[in-house]
Design an enzyme around this catalytic site. Structure first.
Site, PDB file in Angstrom:
ATOM      1  N   GLU A  22       0.876  -1.161   0.000  1.00  0.00           N
ATOM      2  CA  GLU A  22       0.000   0.000   0.000  1.00  0.00           C
ATOM      3  C   GLU A  22       0.916   1.213   0.000  1.00  0.00           C
ATOM      4  OE1 GLU A  22      -3.329   2.394   2.664  1.00  0.00           O
ATOM      5  OE2 GLU A  22      -2.647   0.417   3.341  1.00  0.00           O
ATOM      6  N   ASP A  61      -5.176   9.301   9.023  1.00  0.00           N
ATOM      7  CA  ASP A  61      -3.837   8.979   9.507  1.00  0.00           C
ATOM      8  C   ASP A  61      -3.522   9.637  10.847  1.00  0.00           C
ATOM      9  OD1 ASP A  61      -3.034   7.316   7.383  1.00  0.00           O
ATOM     10  OD2 ASP A  61      -2.796   9.082   6.117  1.00  0.00           O
TER      11      ASP A  61
END
Length: 260
Positions: free
Chosen positions: A46, A57
């Site tokens: 990824e 995130d």
């Protein structure tokens, strides 16, 4: 491209898909991080394109993204990195980005650029299933597989909607919250896996909060694939550029062994 993800999940072993931010520790050395992951047992990647407003995130990947952005990493540079990684390793790369950069460039144009660079799929964590049709259509047209997210809080009706889109795989959020390391695992992954399995025959990849090889081994027991991100990214950005690839390889090999 889509068939590469289909083939990835066709085997009996659980797939190890490490996450790495494009452009760290530097733009020049970033390809070496993916080579180190490949040499350590990764089955694919990824690859995160750094973005200034990374909604999913946590602090580690936010910091990595800021480092990469300050070093001049952008979408075009990231796509050149995808091409290098694909040629070097031969492993499928799934690009992770966000909705706004795709809309800014245009959905069709972006998906075509991803496919042309050699990506096998795309992950867009802030794309709700109700709005994904034009993205999925554009991706499918150029042969990209798309992942769709489900969380422990996703109800059964919404889970069915996700399965009905026919994604390349379901990205199951293994623990609540943003990406990052966790000291202890919860039981969310086990319960979520059971519900996803009951809803349809779509590969399930677990990620978010999988911080240790032991946690990865546990997640592998519930899923077709495991994504590890923050622990690996921290190894790259916290120890300096010198020997970053070696440190990363040593840690990634432990995760790969645990997942496999």
């Amino acid at each position: 491209m889509t068939e590469r993800l289909t083939a990835l999940f066709a085997g009996e072993d659980t797939v190890f898909l490490p996450y790495m931010t494009a452009g760290i520790p530097t733009r020049e050395s970033s390809p070496d991080m993916f080579t180190a992951l490949a040499d350590s047992g990764a089955d694919g990647f990824e690859l995160g394109i750094p973005y200034s407003d990374p909604l999913m995130d946590g602090p580690i990947i936010q910091r990595a993204g800021q480092m990469a952005l300050e070093a001049g990493m952008d979408i075009d540079s990231a796509l050149r990195l995808v091409e290098v990684v694909a040629n070097r390793t031969g492993l499928p790369t799934v690009i992770m980005t966000y909705v706004n950069p795709v809309l800014r460039r245009g959905i069709d144009r972006t998906m075509d650029a991803f496919a042309s660079a050699g990506a096998a799929g795309v992950i867009i964590p802030d794309l709700p299933v109700e709005e994904m049709t034009p993205f999925l259509t554009a991706a499918t047209t150029v042969g990209l597989g798309m992942a769709v997210f489900v969380a422990p809080t996703t109800d059964d009706e919404r889970l069915k909607s996700v399965v009905d889109t026919g994604p390349a795989f379901i990205y199951g959020v293994a623990d609540m919250g943003v990406t990052g390391t966790r000291v202890e695992s919860s039981d969310h992954a086990a319960r979520l896996s059971k519900r996803v399995r009951a809803a349809g025959d779509i590969p399930l990849v677990l990620g978010v909060g999988i911080s240790t090889p032991e946690q990865a081994a546990t997640a592998a027991g519930y899923a077709d694939g495991v994504i590890v991100g923050s622990a690996l990214v921290a190894e790259v950005i916290d120890g300096g550029e010198e020997r970053a690839a070696g440190r990363l390889a040593a840690l990634a090999s432990r995760f790969a062994a645990a997942v496999h």
